[in-house]
Structure formats: C-alpha cells, structure tokens
Design an enzyme around this catalytic site. Structure first.
Site, PDB file in Angstrom:
ATOM      1  N   ASN A   1      -2.994   3.234  -2.479  1.00  0.00           N
ATOM      2  CA  ASN A   1      -3.315   3.941  -1.240  1.00  0.00           C
ATOM      3  C   ASN A   1      -2.161   3.709  -0.267  1.00  0.00           C
ATOM      4  O   ASN A   1      -2.018   2.619   0.281  1.00  0.00           O
ATOM      5  CB  ASN A   1      -4.638   3.409  -0.669  1.00  0.00           C
ATOM      6  N   TRP A   2      -1.354   4.729  -0.069  1.00  0.00           N
ATOM      7  CA  TRP A   2      -0.165   4.573   0.772  1.00  0.00           C
ATOM      8  C   TRP A   2      -0.499   4.552   2.264  1.00  0.00           C
ATOM      9  O   TRP A   2       0.360   4.229   3.082  1.00  0.00           O
ATOM     10  CB  TRP A   2       0.823   5.706   0.496  1.00  0.00           C
TER      11      TRP A   2
ATOM     12  N   HIS B   1     -13.395   4.818   2.877  1.00  0.00           N
ATOM     13  CA  HIS B   1     -12.568   3.653   3.185  1.00  0.00           C
ATOM     14  C   HIS B   1     -12.979   3.094   4.539  1.00  0.00           C
ATOM     15  O   HIS B   1     -13.332   3.837   5.458  1.00  0.00           O
ATOM     16  CB  HIS B   1     -11.092   4.041   3.191  1.00  0.00           C
TER      17      HIS B   1
ATOM     18  N   GLU C   1     -14.061  -3.162  -1.608  1.00  0.00           N
ATOM     19  CA  GLU C   1     -13.008  -3.669  -0.731  1.00  0.00           C
ATOM     20  C   GLU C   1     -13.633  -4.450   0.422  1.00  0.00           C
ATOM     21  O   GLU C   1     -14.092  -3.843   1.401  1.00  0.00           O
ATOM     22  CB  GLU C   1     -12.180  -2.511  -0.160  1.00  0.00           C
TER      23      GLU C   1
ATOM     24  N   GLY D   1      -5.369  -5.795   3.982  1.00  0.00           N
ATOM     25  CA  GLY D   1      -4.162  -5.887   4.792  1.00  0.00           C
ATOM     26  C   GLY D   1      -4.035  -7.155   5.605  1.00  0.00           C
ATOM     27  O   GLY D   1      -3.198  -7.243   6.501  1.00  0.00           O
TER      28      GLY D   1
ATOM     29  N   SER E   1      -5.756  -7.030  -0.537  1.00  0.00           N
ATOM     30  CA  SER E   1      -4.611  -7.933  -0.704  1.00  0.00           C
ATOM     31  C   SER E   1      -4.342  -8.277  -2.168  1.00  0.00           C
ATOM     32  O   SER E   1      -4.031  -9.420  -2.509  1.00  0.00           O
ATOM     33  CB  SER E   1      -4.809  -9.204   0.126  1.00  0.00           C
TER      34      SER E   1
ATOM     35  N   GLY F   1      -0.726  -2.426   0.545  1.00  0.00           N
ATOM     36  CA  GLY F   1       0.662  -2.775   0.834  1.00  0.00           C
ATOM     37  C   GLY F   1       1.558  -2.872  -0.385  1.00  0.00           C
ATOM     38  O   GLY F   1       2.699  -2.379  -0.376  1.00  0.00           O
TER      39      GLY F   1
END
Length: 256
Positions: free
Chosen positions: A9-10, A97, A169, A175, A214, A236
């Site tokens: 996921n950019w 999300h 998640e 992040g 992460s 990331g």
C-alpha cells in the site's frame, strides 16, 4: 492450501519517476520467485502508469488500488469507480483501512457496502480490520474485528468472503515502528478464522488473512511461519524494491 498474498500500500507517496523505478526494481528482485502473489496499490493518479509499466515488462505483479466508490458513474466529485479501476487493470482494492475510517469517517456499514459493490463488479476486496491502541489495552481486539467482519457477513452472507482478502492491521502498529509479536498476531488471526468458521468452516479454511503493521524484512519470516498468517499488507517497506521483495520472498519460502 491457501496461497500467500503480499500487497504494498503506497498510500500518498510517489511520482512518475518513482513508479517506474520501483516497479522495474521489483520485477528484477522478484525474477524467478514463485509461490506468492505480489500486489501493489499506488495512488490513483499513478494506476495508469503502473499498468503500462507492468504490461511492458510482462510482469506478474498484481495491480490494485487504495479505495473505490459505491457508484460506477454520476455526480460524485473526487471519487473513482470499480468500472474505472477495472479499465486500468486494477483488481485488488483496499477498503476499510483505518486511515479511511478515521479521516473520512467511513463506518463499518459503509465499508460493507463498498465490499458488496466491488464483488458485484468482479473485483477482489482487501478488507482491512483492526483495533486502536485503546481498544487493544481494553482487551477489545476481537470484539472490534468481529464487528467489522460482521458488517459484511450479516448483510451479504459469509460466502461473500470467498475470494476476498482480509487484512488484520492493528491501528497502533501502522507506521509506528511498533508491531504485534508474531505469536500475538497468530492468536488474533486464529480467532478471526474461528469467528468466520462459526458461519462456515469451508470459507474460514480458505480465506486469506494478511497481517499488516510495520512488517519489515527483519520480522517477515517470523510472521509467515505462523499457520494462520497468509501474507502481509505492507506500508513503508513497500516503497523500497529490495525491502518489499524480501518480504515477498519470505512469504514464498515459509508457505512452500
């Protein structure tokens, strides 16, 4: 046997140069790698360029997107439809999300409607579920995950999960550099699968459940060694070809 899926996921990152460089780098790093599906979800503006780059390279990387609307056309300023995403080759669409739920006030019910519309349009929903730090501390993790799942199950039936992907998640790990231990993640994944099994053991046995939060090359192997973790939704680390490819390779090796 479930086939692992590692998806990048950019988020709100990228440029035209970065899209081409990252995808070409991924293709090189993943040459000869089998046993794992690898997907990327660039920002909407770069989906066309990503499709052209992947097609020119003859790449097996799956193209996805970070969001979709509840309509295929009409007066909905700023949105993009499943039909548009399909036209540009995007098949795996992230919904639910935590950043969409928080910053755009998307409710469980709204996310469930998106899920249904994606299925109706022949696309693969990647349904994100997970708890906040406060909910985790209060011991409410599974209650939150069950509520988010049941918004889909109770309106569409458990069979709607067939062919979809669930991404667990924990919000507190997204992040932040903090990550649930592999053992803790496995425990929650097993509980999620058991919750689905209450409605259908067959669906529960076959549905892919990713972990996100992460995930890095350094911890990926430990996650993928767990029996109920079927891949990862990566943030990331997905912006670096070597790091993201290393995570995908770890999944392929662990699930071989």
């Amino acid at each position: 046997m479930r086939h692992p899926v590692v998806m990048g996921n950019w988020k709100l990152n990228g440029s035209k140069e970065m899209v081409v460089d990252l995808l070409n780098g991924l293709n090189a790093e993943l040459e000869g790698v089998t046993g794992v599906d690898v997907a990327v979800a660039p920002p909407a503006l770069f989906i066309d360029l990503a499709e052209r780059t992947l097609t020119e390279a003859g790449s097996a990387i799956i193209l996805g997107a970070q969001n979709s609307d509840l309509n295929n056309s009409g007066a909905f300023t700023g949105d993009m439809s499943p039909a548009m995403l399909k036209e540009f080759g995007a098949t795996h669409i992230i919904i639910g999300h935590s950043e969409r739920r928080e910053y755009h006030n998307e409710s469980d019910e709204f996310v469930a409607k998106k899920f249904a519309f994606l299925k109706e349009n022949g696309l693969t929903p990647v349904l994100c579920i997970g708890e906040s730090d406060a909910q985790n501390e209060a011991g409410e993790t599974m209650a939150v995950c069950a509520r988010q799942l049941d918004a889909v199950i109770n309106t569409q039936g458990v069979e709607a999960l067939e062919g979809a992907i669930i991404a667990y998640e924990p919000i507190w790990a997204i992040g932040t550099g903090k990550a649930a231990t592999a053992e803790d993640a496995q425990r929650i994944h097993a509980q999620i699968r058991a919750h689905i099994a209450e409605k259908s053991e067959e669906v529960a046995k076959n549905v892919v459940i990713q972990y996100g939060g992460s995930v890095k090359p350094e911890n990926a192997e430990a996650y993928f060694a767990q029996p109920d973790i079927d891949g990862a939704l990566v943030g990331g680390a997905a912006l670096d070809a070597k790091s993201f490819a290393a995570i995908a390779k770890a999944a392929a090796k662990a699930k071989a």
